[in-house]
Motif scaffolding. Sequence first.
Motif, PDB file in Angstrom:
ATOM      1  N   LEU A 314      39.890   2.651  16.623  1.00  0.00           N
ATOM      2  CA  LEU A 314      38.777   2.413  15.706  1.00  0.00           C
ATOM      3  C   LEU A 314      37.859   1.361  16.309  1.00  0.00           C
ATOM      4  O   LEU A 314      38.331   0.370  16.873  1.00  0.00           O
ATOM      5  N   GLY A 315      36.549   1.567  16.185  1.00  0.00           N
ATOM      6  CA  GLY A 315      35.632   0.562  16.690  1.00  0.00           C
ATOM      7  C   GLY A 315      34.188   1.014  16.632  1.00  0.00           C
ATOM      8  O   GLY A 315      33.876   2.122  16.199  1.00  0.00           O
ATOM      9  N   TYR A 316      33.314   0.149  17.097  1.00  0.00           N
ATOM     10  CA  TYR A 316      31.889   0.417  17.088  1.00  0.00           C
ATOM     11  C   TYR A 316      31.433   0.879  18.476  1.00  0.00           C
ATOM     12  O   TYR A 316      31.925   0.399  19.503  1.00  0.00           O
ATOM     13  N   VAL A 317      30.456   1.764  18.484  1.00  0.00           N
ATOM     14  CA  VAL A 317      29.878   2.218  19.740  1.00  0.00           C
ATOM     15  C   VAL A 317      28.476   2.744  19.470  1.00  0.00           C
ATOM     16  O   VAL A 317      28.218   3.348  18.424  1.00  0.00           O
ATOM     17  N   GLU A 318      27.566   2.482  20.394  1.00  0.00           N
ATOM     18  CA  GLU A 318      26.208   2.993  20.284  1.00  0.00           C
ATOM     19  C   GLU A 318      26.133   4.315  21.041  1.00  0.00           C
ATOM     20  O   GLU A 318      26.147   4.342  22.269  1.00  0.00           O
ATOM     21  N   GLU A 319      26.088   5.411  20.324  1.00  0.00           N
ATOM     22  CA  GLU A 319      25.977   6.718  20.951  1.00  0.00           C
ATOM     23  C   GLU A 319      25.481   7.734  19.929  1.00  0.00           C
ATOM     24  O   GLU A 319      25.599   7.534  18.721  1.00  0.00           O
ATOM     25  N   GLU A 320      24.926   8.803  20.426  1.00  0.00           N
ATOM     26  CA  GLU A 320      24.491   9.883  19.550  1.00  0.00           C
ATOM     27  C   GLU A 320      25.719  10.654  19.072  1.00  0.00           C
ATOM     28  O   GLU A 320      26.605  10.985  19.859  1.00  0.00           O
ATOM     29  N   ARG A 321      25.774  10.941  17.790  1.00  0.00           N
ATOM     30  CA  ARG A 321      26.894  11.707  17.253  1.00  0.00           C
ATOM     31  C   ARG A 321      26.771  13.164  17.693  1.00  0.00           C
ATOM     32  O   ARG A 321      25.737  13.794  17.484  1.00  0.00           O
ATOM     33  N   THR A 322      27.825  13.661  18.299  1.00  0.00           N
ATOM     34  CA  THR A 322      27.842  15.066  18.709  1.00  0.00           C
ATOM     35  C   THR A 322      29.085  15.729  18.141  1.00  0.00           C
ATOM     36  O   THR A 322      30.148  15.112  18.040  1.00  0.00           O
ATOM     37  N   HIS A 323      28.942  16.996  17.789  1.00  0.00           N
ATOM     38  CA  HIS A 323      30.045  17.737  17.195  1.00  0.00           C
ATOM     39  C   HIS A 323      30.588  18.768  18.172  1.00  0.00           C
ATOM     40  O   HIS A 323      29.826  19.375  18.931  1.00  0.00           O
ATOM     41  N   THR A 324      31.893  18.956  18.138  1.00  0.00           N
ATOM     42  CA  THR A 324      32.463  20.069  18.879  1.00  0.00           C
ATOM     43  C   THR A 324      32.220  21.351  18.085  1.00  0.00           C
ATOM     44  O   THR A 324      32.140  21.319  16.859  1.00  0.00           O
ATOM     45  N   PRO A 325      32.101  22.474  18.769  1.00  0.00           N
ATOM     46  CA  PRO A 325      31.788  23.730  18.063  1.00  0.00           C
ATOM     47  C   PRO A 325      32.980  24.213  17.246  1.00  0.00           C
ATOM     48  O   PRO A 325      34.110  23.784  17.435  1.00  0.00           O
ATOM     49  N   ARG A 326      32.702  25.118  16.332  1.00  0.00           N
ATOM     50  CA  ARG A 326      33.730  25.720  15.496  1.00  0.00           C
ATOM     51  C   ARG A 326      33.568  27.234  15.503  1.00  0.00           C
ATOM     52  O   ARG A 326      32.464  27.750  15.665  1.00  0.00           O
ATOM     53  N   TRP A 327      34.707  27.914  15.302  1.00  0.00           N
ATOM     54  CA  TRP A 327      34.596  29.323  14.984  1.00  0.00           C
ATOM     55  C   TRP A 327      34.111  29.413  13.541  1.00  0.00           C
ATOM     56  O   TRP A 327      34.682  28.759  12.648  1.00  0.00           O
ATOM     57  N   PRO A 328      33.057  30.163  13.261  1.00  0.00           N
ATOM     58  CA  PRO A 328      32.563  30.264  11.883  1.00  0.00           C
ATOM     59  C   PRO A 328      33.602  30.871  10.964  1.00  0.00           C
ATOM     60  O   PRO A 328      34.559  31.511  11.426  1.00  0.00           O
ATOM     61  N   LEU A 329      33.421  30.654   9.690  1.00  0.00           N
ATOM     62  CA  LEU A 329      34.409  31.109   8.715  1.00  0.00           C
ATOM     63  C   LEU A 329      34.683  32.603   8.859  1.00  0.00           C
ATOM     64  O   LEU A 329      35.811  33.054   8.649  1.00  0.00           O
ATOM     65  N   GLU A 330      33.675  33.369   9.250  1.00  0.00           N
ATOM     66  CA  GLU A 330      33.845  34.809   9.434  1.00  0.00           C
ATOM     67  C   GLU A 330      34.821  35.141  10.557  1.00  0.00           C
ATOM     68  O   GLU A 330      35.378  36.240  10.590  1.00  0.00           O
ATOM     69  N   SER A 331      35.030  34.199  11.477  1.00  0.00           N
ATOM     70  CA  SER A 331      35.943  34.413  12.601  1.00  0.00           C
ATOM     71  C   SER A 331      37.330  33.836  12.360  1.00  0.00           C
ATOM     72  O   SER A 331      38.241  34.062  13.146  1.00  0.00           O
ATOM     73  N   VAL A 332      37.470  33.051  11.290  1.00  0.00           N
ATOM     74  CA  VAL A 332      38.758  32.467  10.944  1.00  0.00           C
ATOM     75  C   VAL A 332      39.565  33.501  10.175  1.00  0.00           C
ATOM     76  O   VAL A 332      39.008  34.216   9.335  1.00  0.00           O
ATOM     77  N   PRO A 333      40.870  33.620  10.454  1.00  0.00           N
ATOM     78  CA  PRO A 333      41.688  34.534   9.657  1.00  0.00           C
ATOM     79  C   PRO A 333      41.563  34.223   8.167  1.00  0.00           C
ATOM     80  O   PRO A 333      42.047  33.194   7.690  1.00  0.00           O
ATOM     81  N   LEU A 334      40.856  35.073   7.426  1.00  0.00           N
ATOM     82  CA  LEU A 334      40.568  34.834   6.014  1.00  0.00           C
ATOM     83  C   LEU A 334      40.796  36.133   5.258  1.00  0.00           C
ATOM     84  O   LEU A 334      40.190  37.155   5.573  1.00  0.00           O
ATOM     85  N   THR A 335      41.639  36.072   4.257  1.00  0.00           N
ATOM     86  CA  THR A 335      41.966  37.256   3.480  1.00  0.00           C
ATOM     87  C   THR A 335      41.636  37.018   2.026  1.00  0.00           C
ATOM     88  O   THR A 335      41.982  35.971   1.464  1.00  0.00           O
ATOM     89  N   ASN A 336      40.945  37.974   1.406  1.00  0.00           N
ATOM     90  CA  ASN A 336      40.719  37.950  -0.035  1.00  0.00           C
ATOM     91  C   ASN A 336      41.658  38.939  -0.693  1.00  0.00           C
ATOM     92  O   ASN A 336      41.669  40.125  -0.319  1.00  0.00           O
TER      93      ASN A 336
END
Length: 337
Positions: A314-336
């Motif tokens: 845990l700590g402070y840092v000066e940097e731009e926040r970047t996100h790692t990509p995700r498989w969209p919900l349509e690509s996640v095993p999802l059953t109705n």
Amino acid sequence: MDADELTQSVWDITEGEFPDGSPLGEQAKFLLRYAILAPSSHNSQPWQFTIRDETIEIAFDKTRWLEVADQDKRELFISIGCALENLCTAAEHFEVGYEITYHTDEDDNLVSTVTLEPDSDPSSSRPSELFDELTERYTSHQLFEDQALPRETRDQFRRVIEWDSVTLSLIDDPEQKRSIGELQAEADEAQMADPTYRQELGYWVGTGALGSSWLMARLGQAVVSHFDLGEREGRKNSKLIECAPVVALLATQEDTATAQVKTGQVFERLALLASAEDFAVHPLSQILERPEMRTKLATRAGTGEEIPQHLFRLGYVEEERTHTPRWPLESVPLTNQ
């Protein structure tokens, strides 16, 4: 899994599109858009969901289990817990009540069931500002600034932990951090000396799951898979630990899947709180992936008879926040159903 399906667009969720007044199944599907933003080991995203009327079943996808690095599934269950926490945080924001059931059958990949209860008021120790951080939270791999975390922030961290069975240690003693840093270097070298570990890590690097372009992902896969970078990684990660204002450790009384899921929930809640307070979080799992070193970590961190489950900076840092990509919900095993 197709690397081309990985996307950054899943982080862009329009809160106003929540289907208020629609059937619970539609509301559940919308809430899951927040669940899949959770962190996971190697960004493996090992969750799968089944919506049955008013319930959401959360299970693990065995094809996304890190069989070499995470042989006991500890990190898999922690990752599932992070997704569960995101789901509950979103449900509370949209005033959807819920009840969680934890499943303990080790022969089944079903981990938990969330029963939505729209006529009940959700209540927990989660601060309301955590919802906004679901789409803002990120992981930093940078060297943190030499700036202490305020005492009020440390106190708030401890207040949001819901279970006595999960404890938080905040380590800022230089000698303790140095000792844990040495253990981290030892763990990095041991892991990277194992060709099967490097092959598994290389595979996930190659998918692009860690955020690299297709070309850089393929180059990274080749380098990681064929070269022992343990000494270099050990030096780097040891320094990251020693220079961090705080090294945090979550530990539990029992070493069960449910304890690990709850650890994941606590970690994600702390990560969201850290994001709200504008400081960074960085998990470090290599020590805990080596059973003999996990025992040493308990001694060096002073957890007594409690079992270390999750280590992070845990700590402070000066940097731009970047996100790692995700498989969209349509690509996640999802059953109705």
